[in-house]
Motif scaffolding. Structure first.
Motif, mmCIF file in Angstrom:
data_model
loop_
_atom_site.group_PDB
_atom_site.id
_atom_site.type_symbol
_atom_site.label_atom_id
_atom_site.label_comp_id
_atom_site.label_asym_id
_atom_site.label_seq_id
_atom_site.Cartn_x
_atom_site.Cartn_y
_atom_site.Cartn_z
ATOM 1 N N ARG A 128 0.833 -1.188 0.000
ATOM 2 C CA ARG A 128 0.000 0.000 0.000
ATOM 3 C C ARG A 128 0.872 1.244 0.000
ATOM 4 O O ARG A 128 0.591 2.222 -0.680
ATOM 5 C CB ARG A 128 -0.867 -0.025 1.262
ATOM 6 N N TRP A 129 1.943 1.171 0.755
ATOM 7 C CA TRP A 129 2.866 2.281 0.831
ATOM 8 C C TRP A 129 3.642 2.433 -0.492
ATOM 9 O O TRP A 129 3.841 3.538 -0.987
ATOM 10 C CB TRP A 129 3.804 2.060 2.013
ATOM 11 N N MET A 130 4.043 1.301 -1.067
ATOM 12 C CA MET A 130 4.768 1.386 -2.343
ATOM 13 C C MET A 130 3.864 1.912 -3.460
ATOM 14 O O MET A 130 4.329 2.510 -4.424
ATOM 15 C CB MET A 130 5.326 0.010 -2.719
ATOM 16 N N TYR A 131 2.559 1.669 -3.366
ATOM 17 C CA TYR A 131 1.603 2.109 -4.378
ATOM 18 C C TYR A 131 1.115 3.542 -4.137
ATOM 19 O O TYR A 131 0.329 4.052 -4.930
ATOM 20 C CB TYR A 131 0.377 1.189 -4.383
ATOM 21 N N ASP A 132 1.550 4.159 -3.052
ATOM 22 C CA ASP A 132 1.076 5.499 -2.744
ATOM 23 C C ASP A 132 1.260 6.426 -3.957
ATOM 24 O O ASP A 132 2.332 6.485 -4.541
ATOM 25 C CB ASP A 132 1.872 6.051 -1.547
ATOM 26 N N PRO A 133 0.185 7.145 -4.373
ATOM 27 C CA PRO A 133 0.289 7.927 -5.613
ATOM 28 C C PRO A 133 1.325 9.052 -5.538
ATOM 29 O O PRO A 133 1.869 9.429 -6.562
ATOM 30 C CB PRO A 133 -1.131 8.487 -5.801
ATOM 31 N N PHE A 134 1.614 9.571 -4.349
ATOM 32 C CA PHE A 134 2.532 10.710 -4.265
ATOM 33 C C PHE A 134 3.934 10.302 -3.822
ATOM 34 O O PHE A 134 4.916 10.689 -4.422
ATOM 35 C CB PHE A 134 1.963 11.761 -3.309
ATOM 36 N N THR A 241 -7.177 -2.316 0.379
ATOM 37 C CA THR A 241 -8.233 -1.432 -0.127
ATOM 38 C C THR A 241 -9.498 -1.472 0.713
ATOM 39 O O THR A 241 -10.363 -0.608 0.546
ATOM 40 C CB THR A 241 -8.638 -1.836 -1.557
ATOM 41 N N GLY A 242 -9.637 -2.478 1.565
ATOM 42 C CA GLY A 242 -10.889 -2.626 2.304
ATOM 43 C C GLY A 242 -12.070 -2.855 1.373
ATOM 44 O O GLY A 242 -13.215 -2.637 1.749
ATOM 45 N N GLY A 243 -11.792 -3.313 0.161
ATOM 46 C CA GLY A 243 -12.866 -3.571 -0.805
ATOM 47 C C GLY A 243 -13.095 -2.414 -1.761
ATOM 48 O O GLY A 243 -13.756 -2.567 -2.773
ATOM 49 N N GLY A 244 -12.533 -1.270 -1.461
ATOM 50 C CA GLY A 244 -12.751 -0.089 -2.298
ATOM 51 C C GLY A 244 -11.772 -0.002 -3.447
ATOM 52 O O GLY A 244 -11.022 -0.959 -3.662
ATOM 53 N N PRO A 245 -11.729 1.043 -4.213
ATOM 54 C CA PRO A 245 -12.647 2.184 -4.167
ATOM 55 C C PRO A 245 -14.022 1.816 -4.728
ATOM 56 O O PRO A 245 -14.103 1.115 -5.718
ATOM 57 C CB PRO A 245 -11.964 3.216 -5.064
ATOM 58 N N ALA A 246 -15.052 2.312 -4.039
ATOM 59 C CA ALA A 246 -16.443 2.071 -4.434
ATOM 60 C C ALA A 246 -16.727 0.588 -4.657
ATOM 61 O O ALA A 246 -17.337 0.200 -5.635
ATOM 62 C CB ALA A 246 -16.792 2.881 -5.686
ATOM 63 N N GLN A 247 -16.256 -0.250 -3.729
ATOM 64 C CA GLN A 247 -16.495 -1.698 -3.751
ATOM 65 C C GLN A 247 -15.908 -2.392 -4.971
ATOM 66 O O GLN A 247 -16.244 -3.545 -5.254
ATOM 67 C CB GLN A 247 -18.005 -2.029 -3.677
#
Lengths: 299, 291
Positions: A128-134, A241-247
């Protein structure tokens, strides 16, 4: 022999040996499976003393009114197909390569296996950290290579989030297939391989006609284990992602959990579980029958 | 698909092999791949040891200039690691040996004692190895709640045991089945009980398999997340993966500490793997995959 008669009966001894494992397994693994089927026909919020029977209502709702269910089902199927193809294929290629007498093959095996022992939730956090957009690694590397056009919001883009997650999953589980294939390769008859080489077979032919047939049982085990572990993809989705974005990355196992434990609709959650359970059984039961028949033939 | 795996043993082949361009290319590909594979781990290690200023200023794969150990102590404090670490240790140290013992006992009985429903029982156990427990989180919660065991050690250890048993029974049954009859028959004829034969003969010879299963079970217990999430709601009962998840939620922008937290979660499993890993492949081969 001062032992009592009961001690000497093999049947009693067997019961004593099997007892603890059986009791804990039946209570905490088999009973919940029965309970989930019962719950799927009931309406319950998890707290009330009363559970109301509602027949097939939960299934009707899920199949006709719950749009997320269909997204989750489609994602689970896509994910499973990918998980049965890529990690085992890469694992097989690595095992074949690292079965050669190559310099440094032991540390290389260790490197490929290392991600397997990392907690999936830690893998999710890392990626998640490696994929961070910024600040993430991927976009930084793309920037330094002047490939700004390729920069993406890897986990925030509904079109690619599922596949970004799958890359992390592959990174983690390739080593698992590799180790099983390496173990299987130790059982390949060396004299057959040598005979084939002396007869002028090239590498591909030896692989196709000697190695691959000898790996038949391993291959079946790897494919079944890959299927099962992909169906239960939970930690990595929850953490990334917790299932997101927008499921858009929702999966059946996570959706069942959310329905029951976050929305407190145990009936609908259980109905989703039962459907996932049925999908699993259609894969597992044929395998069990096949392996039992194989064992029967060997005896 | 031209990767291949054979090598000839004779002298001439040996010489030919050394110059085989195929093997050189194969080696290069494997090395490049291995570097890619290990890159995320190197990245975590480096970032965990950098100060936040250095993380922003330097390239991700530049080794830390000054080692910032404070990330570890900082994450340890803020993430409540003292508690979560202790909980993880207690749960793992009880669950793993107990589970292996239950499984070994059951596997011995199923493999070596003739029972009328032996085959059916084995299938009953096998079945569980194939069913994902993630499907049953809600009923597991209901059941454990019914026993009043939410937020207790037994409340997680018992379900962990239940879902560890099937796979271990499967592997150990395969191993015990392959042990030659002569090894146990003499002792049994001399009047030794099955319990004695199991303890004195079968346990010692199955040590390599048990070591392999110990690694697998240690790692999966240490890393387990989904069931802990449902069964441990009180912060003070959380295990490491739950603590890490919450740490990510709260301090996700403190990259140095976040990576230190990841490293601390992962480290014990890596150490156990390294200690027992020489048994790993050999142990697995003797049981599962031989077919």
């Amino acid at each position: 022999m001062l032992k009592s008669k009961a001690m000497q009966s093999p049947r009693t001894q067997a019961l004593m040996l099997i007892g603890p494992a059986f009791a804990v397994y039946a209570t905490f693994a088999i009973w919940p499976m029965i309970e989930v089927v019962i719950l799927s026909f009931q309406h319950w919020n998890g707290l009330d003393p009363q559970r109301e029977w509602v027949g097939l209502e939960n299934y009707r709702y899920i199949l006709t009114s719950d749009t997320v269910f269909w997204v989750a089902l489609r994602n689970t199927i896509n994910w499973t197909i990918l998980a049965v193809i890529f990690p085992p294929m890469i694992g097989l290629l690595l095992a074949l390569g690292l079965n050669e007498q190559l310099f440094g093959r032991v540390p290389m095996r260790a490197i490929y296996y290392l991600p397997v022992i990392i907690a999936p939730i830690a893998v999710a956090t890392m990626w998640r950290w490696m994929y961070d957009p910024f600040f993430g690694l991927f976009n930084q590397v793309l920037t330094s290579l002047s490939l700004q056009a390729w920069i993406k919001d890897w986990l925030g883009d509904r079109e690619i989030a599922l596949y970004s997650m799958f890359v992390a999953y592959t990174w983690q589980y390739v080593g698992f297939s590799m180790v099983l294939f390496l173990a299987g390769l130790q059982g390949v008859d060396r004299s057959l391989v040598e005979a084939a080489r002396i007869d002028g077979a090239n590498r591909w032919q030896v692989f196709r006609h000697v190695t691959l047939p000898a790996l038949r049982v391993t291959l079946a085990i790897v494919l079944v284990l890959s299927t099962i572990s992909s169906l239960k993809a939970f930690d990595i989705v929850y953490g990334m992602t917790g299932g997101g974005p927008a499921q858009s990355t929702q999966m059946l196992a996570l959706w069942a959990f959310m329905q029951s434990m976050q929305i407190f609709d145990f009936g609908r959650g259980s109905a989703i579980s039962v459907i996932l359970l049925l999908v699993t059984l259609t894969i597992v039961v044929p395998y069990l029958r096949w392996s039992q028949r194989d064992e029967g033939a060997a005896e | 698909m031209t990767v291949m795996t054979t090598h000839l043993e004779s002298e001439t082949a040996e010489i030919k092999r050394r110059r085989d361009p195929f093997l050189i290319i194969l080696w290069l590909v494997l090395v490049v791949f291995a570097l890619l594979w290990v890159a995320p781990i190197v990245l975590i290690a480096f970032t965990a040891l950098k100060s936040n200023a250095e993380i922003m200023a330097t390239n991700a794969f530049t080794p830390p200039e000054t080692v910032a150990w404070s990330n570890f102590s900082g994450a340890w404090e803020r993430g409540n690691f003292a508690t979560t670490f202790q909980n993880s240790v207690i749960i793992t140290v009880i669950k793993v040996p107990l589970g292996l013992m239950f499984s070994a006992m059951a596997a011995y009985a199923l493999a070596r004692i003739k029972l009328r429903f032996g085959k059916l029982l084995l299938l009953f156990f096998l079945f569980g190895a194939m069913i994902p427990f993630q499907v049953m989180l809600a009923p597991i919660f209901t059941l454990v709640n019914g026993f009043g065991l939410i937020d207790t050690y037994p409340g997680v250890i018992l379900p962990y045991l239940a879902f560890g048993v099937p796979y271990q029974v499967f592997i150990l049954h395969g191993f015990f089945k392959a042990v030659p009859k002569e090894l146990s028959e003499a002792a049994l004829i001399d009047g030794a009980s099955h319990l004695t034969v199991f303890r004195r003969i079968f346990l010692p010879i199955s040590l390599p398999v048990l070591a392999a299963l110990l690694i697998l079970d240690f790692v999966s217990t240490w890393n387990e997340f989904a069931m802990a999430l449902v069964l441990l709601q009180d912060r003070n009962m959380w295990t490491l993966p739950l603590g890490l998840m919450s740490f990510q939620g709260q301090f996700s922008t403190d990259y140095g500490q976040l990576n230190a937290a990841i490293a601390m979660t992962v480290f014990p499993a890596v150490v156990v793997y390294m200690i027992f890993q020489r048994y790993f492949v050999s142990g697995l081969t003797s049981g599962a995959v031989k077919g």
